[in-house]
Design a protein around this motif. Structure first.
Motif, mmCIF file in Angstrom:
data_model
loop_
_atom_site.group_PDB
_atom_site.id
_atom_site.type_symbol
_atom_site.label_atom_id
_atom_site.label_comp_id
_atom_site.label_asym_id
_atom_site.label_seq_id
_atom_site.Cartn_x
_atom_site.Cartn_y
_atom_site.Cartn_z
ATOM 1 N N ASN A 47 0.870 -1.168 0.000
ATOM 2 C CA ASN A 47 0.000 0.000 0.000
ATOM 3 C C ASN A 47 0.913 1.226 0.000
ATOM 4 O O ASN A 47 1.495 1.568 1.026
ATOM 5 N N VAL A 48 1.032 1.894 -1.128
ATOM 6 C CA VAL A 48 1.954 3.015 -1.282
ATOM 7 C C VAL A 48 1.338 4.269 -0.662
ATOM 8 O O VAL A 48 0.202 4.621 -0.959
ATOM 9 N N THR A 49 2.094 4.941 0.193
ATOM 10 C CA THR A 49 1.590 6.135 0.870
ATOM 11 C C THR A 49 2.360 7.397 0.510
ATOM 12 O O THR A 49 2.065 8.462 1.029
ATOM 13 N N ALA A 50 3.349 7.273 -0.382
ATOM 14 C CA ALA A 50 4.111 8.429 -0.853
ATOM 15 C C ALA A 50 4.840 8.014 -2.128
ATOM 16 O O ALA A 50 5.069 6.824 -2.349
ATOM 17 N N ASP A 51 5.206 8.980 -2.963
ATOM 18 C CA ASP A 51 6.024 8.660 -4.122
ATOM 19 C C ASP A 51 7.271 7.944 -3.621
ATOM 20 O O ASP A 51 7.826 8.312 -2.573
ATOM 21 N N SER A 52 7.693 6.907 -4.351
ATOM 22 C CA SER A 52 8.778 6.051 -3.889
ATOM 23 C C SER A 52 9.765 5.773 -5.006
ATOM 24 O O SER A 52 9.397 5.734 -6.176
ATOM 25 N N TYR A 53 11.022 5.555 -4.619
ATOM 26 C CA TYR A 53 12.089 5.247 -5.567
ATOM 27 C C TYR A 53 12.736 3.937 -5.152
ATOM 28 O O TYR A 53 13.192 3.800 -4.026
ATOM 29 N N LEU A 54 12.762 2.965 -6.091
ATOM 30 C CA LEU A 54 13.345 1.660 -5.824
ATOM 31 C C LEU A 54 14.485 1.396 -6.785
ATOM 32 O O LEU A 54 14.386 1.707 -7.976
ATOM 33 N N SER A 84 -0.201 -8.071 -14.877
ATOM 34 C CA SER A 84 -1.184 -8.523 -15.857
ATOM 35 C C SER A 84 -1.253 -7.462 -16.940
ATOM 36 O O SER A 84 -1.858 -6.405 -16.730
ATOM 37 N N GLY A 85 -0.603 -7.713 -18.069
ATOM 38 C CA GLY A 85 -0.539 -6.702 -19.129
ATOM 39 C C GLY A 85 0.277 -5.518 -18.656
ATOM 40 O O GLY A 85 1.453 -5.641 -18.353
ATOM 41 N N THR A 86 -0.375 -4.358 -18.537
ATOM 42 C CA THR A 86 0.320 -3.157 -18.052
ATOM 43 C C THR A 86 -0.192 -2.735 -16.677
ATOM 44 O O THR A 86 -0.064 -1.580 -16.290
ATOM 45 N N THR A 87 -0.773 -3.680 -15.930
ATOM 46 C CA THR A 87 -1.312 -3.387 -14.607
ATOM 47 C C THR A 87 -0.593 -4.224 -13.554
ATOM 48 O O THR A 87 -0.357 -5.408 -13.756
ATOM 49 N N ILE A 88 -0.263 -3.593 -12.440
ATOM 50 C CA ILE A 88 0.329 -4.282 -11.292
ATOM 51 C C ILE A 88 -0.784 -4.444 -10.259
ATOM 52 O O ILE A 88 -1.249 -3.462 -9.674
ATOM 53 N N ALA A 89 -1.228 -5.672 -10.046
ATOM 54 C CA ALA A 89 -2.393 -5.926 -9.198
ATOM 55 C C ALA A 89 -2.101 -5.865 -7.706
ATOM 56 O O ALA A 89 -2.963 -5.494 -6.922
ATOM 57 N N ASN A 90 -0.890 -6.212 -7.286
ATOM 58 C CA ASN A 90 -0.639 -6.295 -5.851
ATOM 59 C C ASN A 90 0.070 -5.074 -5.261
ATOM 60 O O ASN A 90 0.572 -5.120 -4.146
ATOM 61 N N ILE A 91 0.089 -3.976 -6.010
ATOM 62 C CA ILE A 91 0.544 -2.697 -5.459
ATOM 63 C C ILE A 91 -0.612 -1.714 -5.561
ATOM 64 O O ILE A 91 -1.113 -1.446 -6.652
ATOM 65 N N THR A 92 -1.049 -1.199 -4.427
ATOM 66 C CA THR A 92 -2.091 -0.172 -4.397
ATOM 67 C C THR A 92 -1.387 1.170 -4.366
ATOM 68 O O THR A 92 -0.737 1.518 -3.379
ATOM 69 N N VAL A 140 5.639 5.166 -8.207
ATOM 70 C CA VAL A 140 6.784 4.370 -7.761
ATOM 71 C C VAL A 140 7.750 4.332 -8.934
ATOM 72 O O VAL A 140 7.401 3.900 -10.031
ATOM 73 N N TYR A 141 8.956 4.824 -8.707
ATOM 74 C CA TYR A 141 9.985 4.859 -9.744
ATOM 75 C C TYR A 141 10.931 3.684 -9.552
ATOM 76 O O TYR A 141 11.251 3.314 -8.432
ATOM 77 N N TYR A 142 11.391 3.100 -10.658
ATOM 78 C CA TYR A 142 12.387 2.034 -10.588
ATOM 79 C C TYR A 142 13.530 2.353 -11.542
ATOM 80 O O TYR A 142 13.386 3.116 -12.493
ATOM 81 N N ASP A 143 14.691 1.766 -11.276
ATOM 82 C CA ASP A 143 15.892 1.977 -12.080
ATOM 83 C C ASP A 143 15.852 1.034 -13.277
ATOM 84 O O ASP A 143 16.128 -0.159 -13.142
ATOM 85 N N ALA A 144 15.521 1.555 -14.431
ATOM 86 C CA ALA A 144 15.402 0.732 -15.636
ATOM 87 C C ALA A 144 16.751 0.203 -16.109
ATOM 88 O O ALA A 144 16.799 -0.746 -16.894
ATOM 89 N N TYR A 148 3.660 1.110 -15.782
ATOM 90 C CA TYR A 148 2.551 0.237 -15.424
ATOM 91 C C TYR A 148 1.564 0.992 -14.545
ATOM 92 O O TYR A 148 1.943 1.862 -13.769
ATOM 93 N N THR A 149 0.288 0.625 -14.648
ATOM 94 C CA THR A 149 -0.767 1.198 -13.818
ATOM 95 C C THR A 149 -0.860 0.405 -12.526
ATOM 96 O O THR A 149 -0.817 -0.830 -12.539
ATOM 97 N N LEU A 150 -1.003 1.120 -11.401
ATOM 98 C CA LEU A 150 -1.158 0.479 -10.105
ATOM 99 C C LEU A 150 -2.624 0.444 -9.708
ATOM 100 O O LEU A 150 -3.394 1.348 -10.044
ATOM 101 N N THR A 151 -3.018 -0.583 -8.982
ATOM 102 C CA THR A 151 -4.378 -0.668 -8.448
ATOM 103 C C THR A 151 -4.643 0.555 -7.581
ATOM 104 O O THR A 151 -3.772 1.004 -6.835
ATOM 105 N N GLY A 152 -5.819 1.144 -7.695
ATOM 106 C CA GLY A 152 -6.166 2.307 -6.870
ATOM 107 C C GLY A 152 -5.534 3.601 -7.351
ATOM 108 O O GLY A 152 -5.546 4.598 -6.637
ATOM 109 N N GLY A 153 -4.977 3.607 -8.551
ATOM 110 C CA GLY A 153 -4.382 4.821 -9.117
ATOM 111 C C GLY A 153 -2.890 4.904 -8.853
ATOM 112 O O GLY A 153 -2.392 4.338 -7.890
#
Length: 109
Positions: free
Chosen positions: A49-56, A66-74, A80-84, A97-102
């Motif tokens: 459950n993300v409560t602030a912008d995050s960098y991983l 699932s496609g372009t959606t991440i189901a287990n991250i709200t 949420v940024y990641y190092d490509a 990717y789109t996160l559940t709950g926006g």
């Protein structure tokens, strides 16, 4: 006895205490006093459950894409940024990717 307070006050992992969230929302430059790297691994039965912008630095999602959606991250509207460039993120293909709950999971600029 209750578990100790989370060292990551802006993030929560569920459903079980044995699922540990390793990562804290950090600025991409690794500002002093913050972690320089953060890794998150979520299996199909875990959620974040993300409560602030995050960098991983890296994120591993087993069964959560699932496609372009991440189901287990709200996302709750956060990003949420990641190092490509990190090889651990190669499965994400540098995509957004789109996160559940926006919100989104996207490569850091």
């Amino acid at each position: 006895r209750p578990p100790p307070p989370s060292p990551f006050p802006n993030s929560t992992a569920s459903p079980r205490p044995s699922h540990l969230l390793v990562g804290h929302p950090i600025p991409p430059s690794g500002t002093a006093g913050r972690a320089k790297a953060a890794t998150l691994t979520l299996d199909a039965s875990s959620t974040w459950n993300v409560t602030a912008d995050s960098y991983l630095t890296s994120i591993t999602l087993t069964g959560g894409i699932s496609g372009t959606t991440i189901a287990n991250i709200t996302g709750n509207g956060h990003t949420v940024y990641y190092d490509a460039t990190d090889s651990a993120n190669s499965a994400l293909g540098g995509q957004t990717y789109t996160l559940t709950g926006g919100g989104t999971l996207r490569p850091a600029a």
